[in-house]
Scaffold this motif. Structure first.
Motif, PDB file in Angstrom:
ATOM      1  N   GLU A   1      -5.370 -22.079  11.543  1.00 59.09           N
ATOM      2  CA  GLU A   1      -6.125 -22.470  10.353  1.00 59.09           C
ATOM      3  C   GLU A   1      -6.544 -23.933  10.373  1.00 59.09           C
ATOM      4  O   GLU A   1      -6.416 -24.639   9.366  1.00 59.09           O
ATOM      5  N   LYS A   2      -7.066 -24.375  11.491  1.00 61.81           N
ATOM      6  CA  LYS A   2      -7.602 -25.732  11.612  1.00 61.81           C
ATOM      7  C   LYS A   2      -9.028 -25.636  12.150  1.00 61.81           C
ATOM      8  O   LYS A   2      -9.420 -24.596  12.684  1.00 61.81           O
ATOM      9  N   PRO A   3      -9.825 -26.706  12.015  1.00 57.99           N
ATOM     10  CA  PRO A   3     -11.248 -26.613  12.372  1.00 57.99           C
ATOM     11  C   PRO A   3     -11.481 -26.222  13.833  1.00 57.99           C
ATOM     12  O   PRO A   3     -10.932 -26.839  14.745  1.00 57.99           O
ATOM     13  N   CYS A   4     -12.268 -25.190  14.015  1.00 56.77           N
ATOM     14  CA  CYS A   4     -12.607 -24.700  15.355  1.00 56.77           C
ATOM     15  C   CYS A   4     -14.093 -24.423  15.457  1.00 56.77           C
ATOM     16  O   CYS A   4     -14.812 -24.381  14.458  1.00 56.77           O
ATOM     17  N   LEU A   5     -14.531 -24.221  16.684  1.00 54.72           N
ATOM     18  CA  LEU A   5     -15.932 -23.926  16.957  1.00 54.72           C
ATOM     19  C   LEU A   5     -16.014 -22.978  18.137  1.00 54.72           C
ATOM     20  O   LEU A   5     -15.397 -23.222  19.174  1.00 54.72           O
ATOM     21  N   PHE A   6     -16.749 -21.891  17.960  1.00 54.21           N
ATOM     22  CA  PHE A   6     -17.035 -20.966  19.045  1.00 54.21           C
ATOM     23  C   PHE A   6     -18.532 -21.020  19.334  1.00 54.21           C
ATOM     24  O   PHE A   6     -19.345 -20.694  18.463  1.00 54.21           O
TER      25      PHE A   6
END
Length: 272
Positions: free
Chosen positions: A207-212
């Protein structure tokens, strides 16, 4: 050259800048230049980030990896490097293709210290025959440039890129192929026999900022499989880019830069 000695490898790495650490993991068979080529432009106008580029075992300048036999042991080597270079520090992860698979493995046991992650054309399903992928196709080409290529060059570019022009092909050669030429093919073939982790990943939410970042024309790992794990990443942006194959970071460089920049902004907001 800087090396970090871990139990089963002597890992080559490059560390640039000061500040919050970001560990960069390239894909299968290139070396750190793949990640350096696309990520360093991001930091021309951003200070306060320590970029750590490594060569995975069997690739680039890394040595003494003969006792590694599977992806579990590759993962352990990477985790040992991280804990040796930045002990007891929070950090970010960026993984491309196989590097993205390793990132998910790192998250499994090190969630507390990871502040966010970015995935570039990530490998979701190790078993090639189980992936959902589109057929390789060329979206845009420069006919004048193509006329200057040998048959072998055209076949190589056409198999790995969806945009064929001089700029994209030069980047592909300098950032991808240059690293592949250093790869230990026999070692990599051995790892392919045990390519999957022996344990499940994505069992819990991150639950932390991610990017796909996913390529609509990615014929290597595809884009559809990534959506099977979307619920495990409630703070992740999932972006499918057109005119982008497995070298999305080259073929859609402007969007790549903007989206990575926005992800870093979200990480900063999260940590403040």
């Amino acid at each position: 050259m800087p090396f970090c000695h871990v139990r089963k490898a002597n890992i080559y790495y490059e560390m640039i800048g000061e500040g919050m650490p970001i560990v960069m993991l390239h894909g299968y068979s290139p070396d750190h230049r793949l990640m350096k080529g696309c990520m360093e432009p991001i930091f021309i106008e951003r200070e306060g980030w320590k970029r750590i580029y490594i060569d995975l075992p069997g690739m680039g300048e890394t040595t003494d990896y003969e006792e590694i036999f599977n992806s579990d042991e590759m993962l352990e080597a990477v985790k040992e490097v991280i804990h040796s270079l930045i002990p007891n520090e929070p950090y970010l992860l960026v993984g491309e293709s196989y590097g993205g698979y390793l990132v998910r493995g790192i998250m499994r046991d090190n969630e507390e210290e990871i502040l966010g992650a970015a995935f570039i054309c990530p490998l979701i399903i190790p078993e090639k025959q189980k992936r959902t992928v589109p057929e390789q196709r060329i979206i845009l080409s420069d006919k004048e440039f193509i006329s200057t290529l040998t048959k072998q060059e055209l076949e190589d570019y056409s198999s790995h890129l969806v945009v064929l022009d001089e700029h994209h092909c030069n980047r592909y050669m300098n950032e991808v192929v240059a690293g592949q030429e250093k790869a230990d093919v026999n070692f990599l073939e051995k790892i392919l026999q045990n390519y999957s982790f022996s344990f499940p990943v994505d069992e819990t939410s991150f639950e932390k900022p991610c990017l796909f970042l996913l390529g609509k024309q990615d014929s290597m790992v595809g884009y559809k499989d990534a959506f099977d794990i979307i619920e495990k990443f409630p703070r992740a942006s999932f972006t499918i880019l057109d005119k982008a194959g497995h070298n999305l970071q080259i073929e859609q460089a402007n969007l790549f830069n903007s989206l990575i920049d926005e992800w870093l902004d979200r990480v900063v907001e999260f940590t403040e």
